[in-house]
Scaffold this motif. Structure first.
Motif, PDB file in Angstrom:
ATOM      1  N   UNK A   1      12.754  -1.168   3.469  1.00  0.00           N
ATOM      2  CA  UNK A   1      13.392  -0.705   2.233  1.00  0.00           C
ATOM      3  C   UNK A   1      12.551   0.372   1.549  1.00  0.00           C
ATOM      4  N   UNK A   2      11.228   0.279   1.681  1.00  0.00           N
ATOM      5  CA  UNK A   2      10.368   1.317   1.106  1.00  0.00           C
ATOM      6  C   UNK A   2      10.417   2.584   1.944  1.00  0.00           C
ATOM      7  N   UNK A   3      10.402   2.430   3.267  1.00  0.00           N
ATOM      8  CA  UNK A   3      10.472   3.602   4.148  1.00  0.00           C
ATOM      9  C   UNK A   3      11.759   4.387   3.932  1.00  0.00           C
ATOM     10  N   UNK A   4      12.829   3.713   3.578  1.00  0.00           N
ATOM     11  CA  UNK A   4      14.099   4.403   3.339  1.00  0.00           C
ATOM     12  C   UNK A   4      14.005   5.406   2.194  1.00  0.00           C
ATOM     13  N   UNK A   5      13.002   5.254   1.334  1.00  0.00           N
ATOM     14  CA  UNK A   5      12.836   6.159   0.193  1.00  0.00           C
ATOM     15  C   UNK A   5      11.866   7.297   0.480  1.00  0.00           C
ATOM     16  N   UNK A   6      11.264   7.306   1.673  1.00  0.00           N
ATOM     17  CA  UNK A   6      10.172   8.225   1.960  1.00  0.00           C
ATOM     18  C   UNK A   6      10.655   9.643   2.236  1.00  0.00           C
ATOM     19  N   UNK A   7       9.729  10.581   2.069  1.00  0.00           N
ATOM     20  CA  UNK A   7       9.951  11.958   2.496  1.00  0.00           C
ATOM     21  C   UNK A   7       9.648  12.119   3.979  1.00  0.00           C
TER      22      UNK A   7
ATOM     23  N   UNK B   1       8.435 -18.926  -6.921  1.00  0.00           N
ATOM     24  CA  UNK B   1       8.875 -18.277  -5.689  1.00  0.00           C
ATOM     25  C   UNK B   1       8.010 -18.712  -4.515  1.00  0.00           C
ATOM     26  N   UNK B   2       8.493 -18.433  -3.304  1.00  0.00           N
ATOM     27  CA  UNK B   2       7.720 -18.780  -2.122  1.00  0.00           C
ATOM     28  C   UNK B   2       8.445 -18.384  -0.850  1.00  0.00           C
ATOM     29  N   UNK B   3       8.019 -19.007   0.253  1.00  0.00           N
ATOM     30  CA  UNK B   3       8.506 -18.632   1.573  1.00  0.00           C
ATOM     31  C   UNK B   3       9.354 -19.736   2.186  1.00  0.00           C
ATOM     32  N   UNK B   4      10.115 -19.352   3.206  1.00  0.00           N
ATOM     33  CA  UNK B   4      10.807 -20.314   4.067  1.00  0.00           C
ATOM     34  C   UNK B   4      10.282 -20.122   5.486  1.00  0.00           C
ATOM     35  N   UNK B   5      10.466 -21.131   6.330  1.00  0.00           N
ATOM     36  CA  UNK B   5       9.788 -21.154   7.622  1.00  0.00           C
ATOM     37  C   UNK B   5      10.232 -20.033   8.551  1.00  0.00           C
ATOM     38  N   UNK B   6      11.486 -19.597   8.476  1.00  0.00           N
ATOM     39  CA  UNK B   6      12.000 -18.647   9.458  1.00  0.00           C
ATOM     40  C   UNK B   6      11.783 -17.188   9.085  1.00  0.00           C
ATOM     41  N   UNK B   7      11.316 -16.914   7.866  1.00  0.00           N
ATOM     42  CA  UNK B   7      11.096 -15.526   7.458  1.00  0.00           C
ATOM     43  C   UNK B   7       9.635 -15.340   7.064  1.00  0.00           C
ATOM     44  N   UNK B   8       9.220 -14.075   6.959  1.00  0.00           N
ATOM     45  CA  UNK B   8       7.813 -13.774   6.686  1.00  0.00           C
ATOM     46  C   UNK B   8       7.711 -12.627   5.692  1.00  0.00           C
ATOM     47  N   UNK B   9       6.944 -12.850   4.629  1.00  0.00           N
ATOM     48  CA  UNK B   9       6.656 -11.833   3.622  1.00  0.00           C
ATOM     49  C   UNK B   9       7.937 -11.118   3.170  1.00  0.00           C
ATOM     50  N   UNK B  10       7.968  -9.779   3.197  1.00  0.00           N
ATOM     51  CA  UNK B  10       9.159  -9.070   2.711  1.00  0.00           C
ATOM     52  C   UNK B  10      10.301  -9.105   3.717  1.00  0.00           C
ATOM     53  N   UNK B  11      10.088  -9.748   4.869  1.00  0.00           N
ATOM     54  CA  UNK B  11      11.157  -9.883   5.854  1.00  0.00           C
ATOM     55  C   UNK B  11      11.475  -8.631   6.636  1.00  0.00           C
ATOM     56  N   UNK B  12      10.696  -7.576   6.462  1.00  0.00           N
ATOM     57  CA  UNK B  12      11.034  -6.302   7.100  1.00  0.00           C
ATOM     58  C   UNK B  12      11.178  -6.439   8.614  1.00  0.00           C
TER      59      UNK B  12
ATOM     60  N   UNK C   1       1.456   5.345   2.557  1.00  0.00           N
ATOM     61  CA  UNK C   1       1.613   3.895   2.597  1.00  0.00           C
ATOM     62  C   UNK C   1       1.650   3.420   4.041  1.00  0.00           C
ATOM     63  N   UNK C   2       0.836   2.385   4.340  1.00  0.00           N
ATOM     64  CA  UNK C   2       0.781   1.813   5.680  1.00  0.00           C
ATOM     65  C   UNK C   2       0.955   0.301   5.613  1.00  0.00           C
ATOM     66  N   UNK C   3       1.929  -0.225   6.343  1.00  0.00           N
ATOM     67  CA  UNK C   3       2.024  -1.666   6.544  1.00  0.00           C
ATOM     68  C   UNK C   3       2.364  -2.466   5.314  1.00  0.00           C
ATOM     69  N   UNK C   4       3.208  -1.948   4.437  1.00  0.00           N
ATOM     70  CA  UNK C   4       3.589  -2.680   3.233  1.00  0.00           C
ATOM     71  C   UNK C   4       5.004  -2.280   2.832  1.00  0.00           C
ATOM     72  N   UNK C   5       5.663  -3.162   2.090  1.00  0.00           N
ATOM     73  CA  UNK C   5       7.055  -2.927   1.678  1.00  0.00           C
ATOM     74  C   UNK C   5       7.212  -3.328   0.207  1.00  0.00           C
ATOM     75  N   UNK C   6       6.566  -2.602  -0.714  1.00  0.00           N
ATOM     76  CA  UNK C   6       6.547  -3.026  -2.115  1.00  0.00           C
ATOM     77  C   UNK C   6       7.900  -3.025  -2.806  1.00  0.00           C
ATOM     78  N   UNK C   7       8.891  -2.338  -2.267  1.00  0.00           N
ATOM     79  CA  UNK C   7      10.220  -2.389  -2.872  1.00  0.00           C
ATOM     80  C   UNK C   7      10.749  -3.824  -2.887  1.00  0.00           C
ATOM     81  N   UNK C   8      10.321  -4.632  -1.921  1.00  0.00           N
ATOM     82  CA  UNK C   8      10.716  -6.036  -1.873  1.00  0.00           C
ATOM     83  C   UNK C   8       9.609  -6.952  -2.373  1.00  0.00           C
TER      84      UNK C   8
END
Length: 724
Positions: free
Chosen positions: A431-437, A613-624, A397-404
């Protein structure tokens, strides 16, 4: 330390705002305005201004990590890469190539997306690759392909917006999602044009509108059909245009006529007088546009919904003409380029189709492999994630955080935990990386050179401005090393360069002659011209190539990387598409014969409220990344539930009280935010946070049958006070 500023681009949304980075004494960089870049003209939002904060060592990963005894611990690069290679090799040997999955991201550069697709198909031999952009623009892409024969987010530059007569903005809130773009809509109104905003919420953008239509979530399709019905009934169809430049009008017309205004009002909640006013505002000016975003697109009928809005443009002669047309406001930083060059399940570089024999032959020749060795199309993003731990045993997995970010996120989190092996390449410990091997720390936007393609189809050059910390490598280096470990010199001979410009030169050859033809674009041109619009073949193939995409789709030399002859002018790029003809075999745009249908999940006695659902101005995507910036967290510290005072009164809830929002998939808890800016039958939650306030715990993975887009934008929920 360098003394001069480095011109580059923001790492966040699809505007790809220009900025200058100036070196600091501590080894970091500061953001300085770059007024010469035409998209944002120096303006930046808070996310862009604070982007360098994520470069700090205290925020990001600076060493590989491997799981030992249930815990992630630091490791050497050789140890980490060996473990990734062994994990993928074991899966491929024991279960076959398609047991290896690859999941990419819409924030990867064109070079990374290209290399990732190539790595999946010729090193792993797997068909199981897709990316999180499937969750973003896929319905608009599918509808655009059906209607026009080509998908590019905007078929015209943003600079055309202030010069048109009316814009209908459907399910988009650029005041919060891409603030520097709001000036285009402000200038539109200053020039005498009008803005219509379609959104269930009275957003900051809707506050700027001349007319705000607030339909019930999931009814945008009926709304578009109702407007087209009125266009027909009021004699506003451009009959000459329809006759000369389109096909399929009679079936689309018949479908629209079944959606009379009073019927549409019952479905959408939008009053008939507002429907009539919208038609008047849209049809009276000489020029007009419809722009959609995630609102109508993230639905299980998103492709049909976008098709209905395109129908409105076609029936009124507002597509393929100057200062008019349909466009999609792409979301992710490289959402456009990310879907053009091979990390999508069904595509090869140049926006070629993976099941097209000619496309397979062309790309296989560039890659030096047998076309028959390339796997066929694989699963779409949600279907791939849903198959983890069953059919798919290992995931890179590269550049994504599907857990969120994934719909039905708790289920996807469990699927990820069930994998035999997970490797994550990321800037931060998501949050996804925290589950990785294995977690591999990668370079960021300011630490590497590469290209992105913004929402206009403008290919841009991001330049390296700072040396990355010791212990961090680029995604290109990682793929090079893994290819060597998994396939030895055979893979390296097929080419996994670590230099981004070298990768781009190969991408040019692979894209040549395809719909997204980059073969005439070079790093030098990107630097000198502030970006180049695709399609841009290596040589002009028509007398007037700048006015139409037609020649760009067909022209291109055998070796596009070769320099032009002295007498051969470079192709100028294509800022405006479809002015002469559409990219269909006969040059005509296609109407979509679509009819309203209900959302996959409608309210009932048990779940009586709609969630969007949607976004707010100060955060982006999964917020990682943005959740690691103090200024942004101060502005938007956590999730909330936005609800109307009437619903709050029924619940006995006051502002700030914790509320439980419950769907058939799970439960989320967040404080109430009471406002008249939302419909009484609807609640809104932003999706940037993990934990108990994770909005995507609730969302519905029902898929659009064409785009395979999940239905993020509407599902049935109940809302309850949380007992203290």
């Amino acid at each position: 330390m360098q003394n001069s500023a480095t011109p580059t681009h923001c790492p966040y949304c699809a505007l790809q705002c220009g900025m200058n980075l100036t070196p600091q004494q501590d080894g970091g960089v500061a953001v300085v305005e770059r007024p010469d870049f035409p998209v944002n003209r120096g303006a930046l939002c808070g996310k862009g201004r604070t982007a360098p904060e994520v470069l700090a060592r205290s925020v990001r990963l600076t060493s590989p990590m491997v799981r030992s005894g249930g815990t992630l611990v630091p490791a050497t690069w050789d140890e980490a890469l060996d473990r990734v290679a062994k994990g993928l090799h074991r899966t491929r040997t024991e279960h076959g190539p398609d047991a290896c999955g690859v999941f990419g991201g819409g924030g990867l550069t064109n070079e990374k997306a290209y290399s990732l697709g190539k790595f999946a198909r010729i090193v792993l031999g797997t068909s199981q690759i897709d990316y999180n952009g499937r969750f973003c623009m896929s319905s608009a892409a599918a509808a655009g392909m059906k209607a026009f024969g080509l998908d590019r987010g905007l078929p015209f530059p943003l600079e055309d917006i202030p010069r048109t007569g009316c814009v209908i903005l459907v399910g988009s809130n650029p005041a919060e999602t891409m603030p520097p773009s709001l000036r285009y809509f402000t200038e539109l109104r200053e020039n005498g044009g009008t803005l219509i905003v379609v959104d269930p919420r009275r957003t900051r953008t809707a506050e700027q509108a001349d007319l705000h239509l607030a339909p019930r979530p999931g009814t945008d399709l009926a709304l578009a059909l109702g407007l087209l019905h009125l266009v027909v009934a009021e004699g506003r169809v451009d009959e000459e245009y329809v006759q000369e430049r389109t096909a399929g009008w009679e079936d689309a017309r018949a479908a629209a006529m079944a959606h009379w205004p009073e019927y549409v009002e019952r479905i959408t909640g939008v009053p008939v007088p507002q429907l009539r006013e919208a038609v008047r505002m849209f049809c009276e000016p000489e020029h007009a546009m419809v722009l959609t975003a995630r609102g109508p697109e993230q639905q299980s009928k998103g492709t049909d919904t976008v098709g209905a809005w395109i129908n409105l443009c076609l029936a009124t002669g507002r597509a393929g003409r100057p200062l008019s047309g349909y466009g999609c406001l792409t979301g992710q930083g490289n959402g456009q380029g990310g879907r053009e060059h091979g990390q999508k399940a069904d595509q090869l570089p140049g926006y070629r189709k993976l099941d097209d024999p000619a496309a397979r032959r062309h790309v296989a020749e560039v890659w030096g492999v047998d076309p028959d060795s390339l796997p066929g199309p694989g699963r779409s993003a949600y279907e791939l994630l849903d198959a983890l731990g069953t059919d798919i045993k290992s995931l890179l997995l590269m550049g994504s955080n599907p857990v969120v970010s994934a719909p039905r996120a708790a289920h996807i989190e469990e699927r990820i935990k069930s994998l035999d092996f997970l490797a994550v390449c990321d800037v931060v410990l998501s949050e996804t990386a925290e589950l990785a091997d294995v977690v591999l720390p990668v370079t960021q936007w300011a630490e590497e050179t590469g290209t992105t393609t913004n929402l206009e189809g403008r290919v841009l050059l991001r330049r390296r401005a700072i040396t990355p910390p010791e212990g961090v490598r680029s995604d290109l280096e990682i793929m090079h090393e893994l290819a060597a470990r998994l396939s030895g010199e055979r893979a390296l001979e097929k080419g996994f360069p670590t230099d981004a410009e070298e990768v781009f030169e190969e991408l040019r050859r692979a894209s040549a002659g395809g719909p997204a033809d980059y073969s005439g674009i070079t790093y030098r041109r990107l630097a000198e011209e502030n970006g180049v619009f695709w399609p841009c073949p290596a040589a002009t193939g028509a007398d007037d190539a700048g006015d139409s995409e037609d020649a760009s789709l067909d022209a291109g030399p055998d070796d596009p990387a070769q320099d032009h002859d002295a007498d051969s002018a470079p192709h100028p790029g294509t800022p405006r598409l479809f002015l002469d003809r559409f990219a269909t075999p006969d040059g005509r745009a296609r109407f979509a014969p679509v009819s309203h249908r209900a959302a996959a999940e409608e309210p009932d006695d048990e779940y009586p409220v709609l969630l969007t659902t949607g976004r707010v101005v100060a955060q982006y995507q999964s917020g990682a990344q943005t959740r690691r910036v103090d200024e942004l967290n101060t502005a938007a510290p956590g999730p909330f539930v936005e609800l109307h005072p009437r619903l709050a009164a029924r619940l006995g809830a006051a502002d700030g009280d914790p509320l439980a929002v419950i769907s058939r998939r799970g439960r989320a808890v967040a404080p109430a935010r009471i406002t008249t800016a939302i419909r009484p039958d609807t609640v809104f939650m932003p999706f940037h946070w993990p934990g108990e306030g994770r909005a995507n715990t609730l969302t519905n993975p029902a898929l659009d049958p064409t785009s395979r887009m999940p239905e993020f934008k509407t599902c049935a929920v109940r809302v309850e006070p949380v007992e203290s």
